[in-house]
Design an enzyme around this catalytic site. Structure first.
Site, short mmCIF file in Angstrom:
data_model
loop_
_atom_site.label_atom_id
_atom_site.label_comp_id
_atom_site.label_asym_id
_atom_site.label_seq_id
_atom_site.Cartn_x
_atom_site.Cartn_y
_atom_site.Cartn_z
N GLY B 76 0.81 -1.21 0.00
CA GLY B 76 0.00 0.00 0.00
C GLY B 76 0.84 1.26 0.00
O GLY B 76 0.41 2.30 0.49
N ASN B 131 6.91 5.77 -10.58
CA ASN B 131 6.05 4.60 -10.46
C ASN B 131 4.67 4.99 -10.96
O ASN B 131 3.92 5.67 -10.26
CB ASN B 131 5.98 4.14 -9.01
CG ASN B 131 5.04 2.96 -8.83
OD1 ASN B 131 4.51 2.42 -9.80
ND2 ASN B 131 4.81 2.57 -7.59
N CYS B 134 1.75 1.16 -10.01
CA CYS B 134 1.53 0.38 -8.81
C CYS B 134 0.11 -0.13 -8.77
O CYS B 134 -0.84 0.65 -8.82
CB CYS B 134 1.82 1.19 -7.56
SG CYS B 134 1.59 0.15 -6.12
N ILE B 195 9.84 -4.77 -15.29
CA ILE B 195 8.43 -4.47 -15.06
C ILE B 195 8.17 -4.23 -13.57
O ILE B 195 8.94 -4.67 -12.73
CB ILE B 195 7.52 -5.65 -15.52
CG1 ILE B 195 7.90 -6.94 -14.81
CG2 ILE B 195 7.54 -5.78 -17.00
CD1 ILE B 195 7.00 -8.13 -15.13
N THR B 197 5.21 -5.08 -10.54
CA THR B 197 4.60 -6.38 -10.22
C THR B 197 3.37 -6.66 -11.08
O THR B 197 2.70 -5.76 -11.56
CB THR B 197 4.20 -6.42 -8.74
OG1 THR B 197 3.40 -5.27 -8.45
CG2 THR B 197 5.41 -6.42 -7.84
C1 LIG Z 1 7.49 -5.75 -1.12
C2 LIG Z 1 7.61 -5.02 -2.42
C3 LIG Z 1 7.44 -3.63 -2.44
C4 LIG Z 1 7.54 -2.91 -3.63
N1 LIG Z 1 7.39 -1.55 -3.61
C5 LIG Z 1 7.53 -0.85 -4.77
C6 LIG Z 1 7.45 0.58 -4.77
O1 LIG Z 1 7.29 1.22 -3.72
N2 LIG Z 1 7.58 1.24 -5.96
C7 LIG Z 1 7.79 0.55 -7.13
O2 LIG Z 1 7.92 1.19 -8.18
N3 LIG Z 1 7.90 -0.80 -7.16
C8 LIG Z 1 7.78 -1.51 -6.01
N4 LIG Z 1 7.89 -2.89 -6.04
C9 LIG Z 1 8.14 -3.59 -7.33
C10 LIG Z 1 9.62 -3.93 -7.50
O3 LIG Z 1 10.41 -2.76 -7.54
C11 LIG Z 1 9.86 -4.74 -8.79
O4 LIG Z 1 9.43 -3.99 -9.90
C12 LIG Z 1 9.10 -6.06 -8.78
O5 LIG Z 1 9.10 -6.63 -7.51
C13 LIG Z 1 9.66 -7.09 -9.77
O6 LIG Z 1 11.01 -7.40 -9.49
P1 LIG Z 1 11.45 -8.70 -8.62
O7 LIG Z 1 10.75 -9.89 -9.19
O8 LIG Z 1 12.94 -8.78 -8.75
O9 LIG Z 1 11.02 -8.42 -7.22
C14 LIG Z 1 7.80 -3.61 -4.85
C15 LIG Z 1 7.97 -5.01 -4.82
C16 LIG Z 1 7.89 -5.71 -3.63
C17 LIG Z 1 8.09 -7.21 -3.64
#
Ligand SMILES: Cc1cc2nc3c(=O)[nH]c(=O)nc-3n(C[C@H](O)[C@H](O)[C@H](O)COP(=O)(O)O)c2cc1C
Ligand SMILES: Cc1cc2nc3c(=O)[nH]c(=O)nc-3n(C[C@H](O)[C@H](O)[C@H](O)COP(=O)(O)OP(=O)(O)OC[C@H]3O[C@@H](n4cnc5c(N)ncnc54)[C@H](O)[C@@H]3O)c2cc1C
Ligand code: FES
Lengths: 264, 309
Positions: B76, B131, B134, B195, B197
């Site tokens: 969030g 971002n 989200c 990308i 999530t």
């Molecule tokens: C717990 C968590 C918090 C995240 N918070 C943000 C965020 O605040 N802003 C953002 O742009 N992406 C956020 N992401 C997305 C990550 O930066 C990344 O794009 C995504 O997790 C895919 O990469 P990964 O598979 O290596 O984790 C978050 C991901 C996770 C798991």
């Protein structure tokens, strides 16, 4: 002490019996002094499931010829804990810790320890710390049946060493008083037997204890369990609601919280 | 061991990095959480937790749950706000060599603009990552990243507010991410990252309840890597801006795949939770791998996938 990722050697695996078991692990020097309530994040495998580390309280910590030794008391409930139950002496486990803040220690007793099932895990080290300080405690230990009170004799001996006693309860009556652990605990609390109390167990139990704390005007602390992504403050996944409407982080601000600082 | 004679430096438009390994927003805390767990100095860059104009308290628990090969989160967008970040966190991060990229989000164009203006003159900020994707908050960036026109207008407004490099972070939750990337380019973005999530969900079959309090959340980790790779491939070829690849990266082979697909750099996210040293370790492993393969510069690999004729 700052956390580090330690390749711990499994020294022993003790079945209590299953699903409860203990892992005895070697640890860096200094870990013998860990605060009760601190925890570690353990890798339960290198594959894709289990993927994240799993959190475990430090059940016991002592010095050893090699540095230190810690014991984790674990209940096998899913893939991660079941994989750990299969560990063998000599295996290496990636153990990240020590993490979080432990229980505060009282200047004087008597105090109470209230454990629900596997919630007993961090209370053993707490009991040892209390014995070291000469603080008397009673331990209230509740579970569904006798099998859900692992290490019962060990806890009883520790409580006696402090000058206190162990009160066991089971829902099926297979050990101690039949019923919930809150029954005998509330009677003693109402009788003014304790200056402070500590608890760990399911959220429902802790919420009930928070209400008792407020009703009887006896403060206490609880070790909480939340879902955790990382254990060290990086994911913000371990939110604990606070009375002011904001969220604390279980892994950094806790896992031990005063009852009055959680919105139950 | 001597450092292998390999050139890891990359330039993404105006953004120069000592090496192509960064940490992903929201998975590295504010950075300093890792100072004693990993070699921060080795990293090419650190991307901050998503920051907003005012602090945000985030979603109720449970906020995370494990899935096969990954995890779902619905944090969030909890964060301490841009002011506290600049005052309390950035000075600590500036002691380390990696470039600091601030990840920013808002609920209106005006908020993004205010954030961009605020960091424009801050010397410790190397670039802005917006971002716009989200999936966690109803009022959040969802619309910006899903509509090319809205996104283009947003980036244009931010462009007018800052001279620093702008990274636009793309969502996989659209039919054609490259179309959104193209709109970001038209608006004045310098770099695209991809990308964020993937929107997902998990249910506990015993209690019949969703595992996240918000029901749905963002999927990350190794499970999403093939999707991320496809998006990076499409975006790099179709948009023509430098791309930072993100999604499930855990090994040096993962890094190589993203480079070959067209990424000039990568961000490591969820893998840091199980091994906090992943990103810093990958810097050394990448250098060793390139040396072993006789590749002189990491830049030779970017987009070098061998496609069928
Ligand atoms: C717990 C968590 C918090 C995240 N918070 C943000 C965020 O605040 N802003 C953002 O742009 N992406 C956020 N992401 C997305 C990550 O930066 C990344 O794009 C995504 O997790 C895919 O990469 P990964 O598979 O290596 O984790 C978050 C991901 C996770 C798991
Ligand atoms: C700070 C902390 C300390 C802990 N200390 C201990 C300990 O000393 N001994 C011990 O046995 N366990 C402890 N736990 C709980 C332990 O982390 C979980 O049981 C474990 O992660 C389950 O993993 P799994 O893969 O076996 O099961 P999963 O498949 O992950 O879960 C199986 C079941 O357990 C529930 N569960 C999963 N994680 C948690 C959690 N964190 N809290 C409560 N329920 C959960 C799930 O909802 C599911 O119903 C602690 C948790 C925390 C956060
Ligand atoms: S578990 Fe990740 S911040 Fe607490």
């Amino acid at each position: 002490m700052l956390p580090s990722d330690h390749a711990a050697v499994v020294e022993r695996v003790v079945e209590h019996p299953l699903p409860y078991f203990s892992l005895l692990l070697d640890a860096p020097p200094g870990w013998a002094e860990l605060a009760a309530g601190q925890f570690v994040m353990v890798r339960a495998g290198d594959g894709l499931a289990p993927f994240l580390r799993r959190a475990f309280s430090v059940h016991d910590a002592s010095s050893s010829p090699a540095g230190a030794r810690i014991e984790l008391l674990i209940k096998a409930v899913g893939p991660g804990t079941r994989a750990l139950a299969g560990a063998r002496p000599g295996d290496r486990l990636s153990v990240l810790g020590p993490l979080g803040h432990g229980f505060s220690l009282p200047a004087e007793g008597p105090v109470a320890l209230v454990a629900g099932g596997i919630g007993s895990a961090p209370l053993y080290l707490l009991g040892r710390r209390l014995v070291e300080r000469g603080v008397r405690f009673d331990l209230f230990y509740g579970g569904r049946g006798r099998a859900d009170l692992p290490c019962l004799e060990r806890f009883a001996a520790l409580a006696r060493r402090s000058g206190g006693r162990l009160v066991a309860t089971t829902e099926d009556g297979s050990a101690g008083e039949r019923g919930l652990v809150t029954g005998p605990f509330e009677r003693s609390l109402a009788a003014g037997e304790f200056r402070f109390f500590y608890a760990c167990g399911p959220m429902g139990l802790l919420a009930r204890l928070a209400a008792l704390s407020a009703a009887h005007g006896v403060a206490g602390e609880a070790a909480l369990e939340t879902a955790m992504g990382c254990g060290f403050g990086a994911c913000l996944g371990c939110a604990v609601p606070r009375p002011d409407g904001r969220f604390a982080l279980c892994c950094q601000d806790g896992p031990v919280f005063p009852f009055s600082e959680v919105a139950w | 061991m001597n450092a292998p004679a390999v050139d890891l430096a990359v330039a993404l438009g105006p953004l120069r990095l000592a090496n192509p390994i960064l940490t992903a927003s929201g998975t590295f805390g504010y950075g300093l959480e890792f100072a004693h767990l990993a070699d921060l100095a080795a990293l090419g860059g650190i991307v901050s937790k998503g920051l907003s104009v005012a602090p945000i308290r985030g979603n109720p628990p449970p906020r995370v749950c494990e899935t096969r090969g990954g995890m779902l989160n619905s944090i969030g967008l909890q964060n301490i706000g841009i002011e506290r970040f600049l005052a309390e966190v950035l000075p600590g991060l500036e002691r380390f060599p990696p470039r600091v990229i601030v990840n920013l989000f808002g609920v209106s164009v005006d908020e993004y603009v205010r954030l961009a203006e605020r960091v424009d003159a801050v010397s410790g900020v190397a670039a802005l990552e917006l971002n716009v994707s989200c999936p966690n908050v109803h009022s959040g960036g969802l619309e910006f990243g899903q509509d090319p026109e809205v996104l283009c207008a947003l980036v244009r407004a931010v462009r007018a507010a800052t001279g620093k490099p702008i990274v636009v972070k793309l969502s996989p939750n659209v039919t054609r991410p490259a179309e959104i990337g193209e709109a970001a380019k038209v608006g004045g973005a310098d770099i695209l990252s991809a990308i964020n999530t993937l929107l997902g969900m998990a249910i506990d079959p015993v209690t019949r309840r969703p595992r996240l309090a918000t029901v749905k959340g963002g999927l990350s980790g190794p499970a999403i890597k093939p999707v991320a790779l496809r998006v990076v491939f499409d975006v790099a070829r179709q948009v023509g801006l430098p791309v930072i690849g993100i999604g499930g990266i855990e090994t040096v082979d993962d890094v190589l795949e993203f480079l070959l697909a067209g990424a000039s750099a990568v961000q490591v996210g969820t893998a840091l939770f199980r091994d906090p040293t992943t990103a810093s370790r990958l810097v050394g492993e990448l250098a060793a791998r390139l040396a072993a393969d006789g590749v002189g510069s990491v830049r030779e690999l970017v987009g070098a996938v061998r496609l069928p004729a």
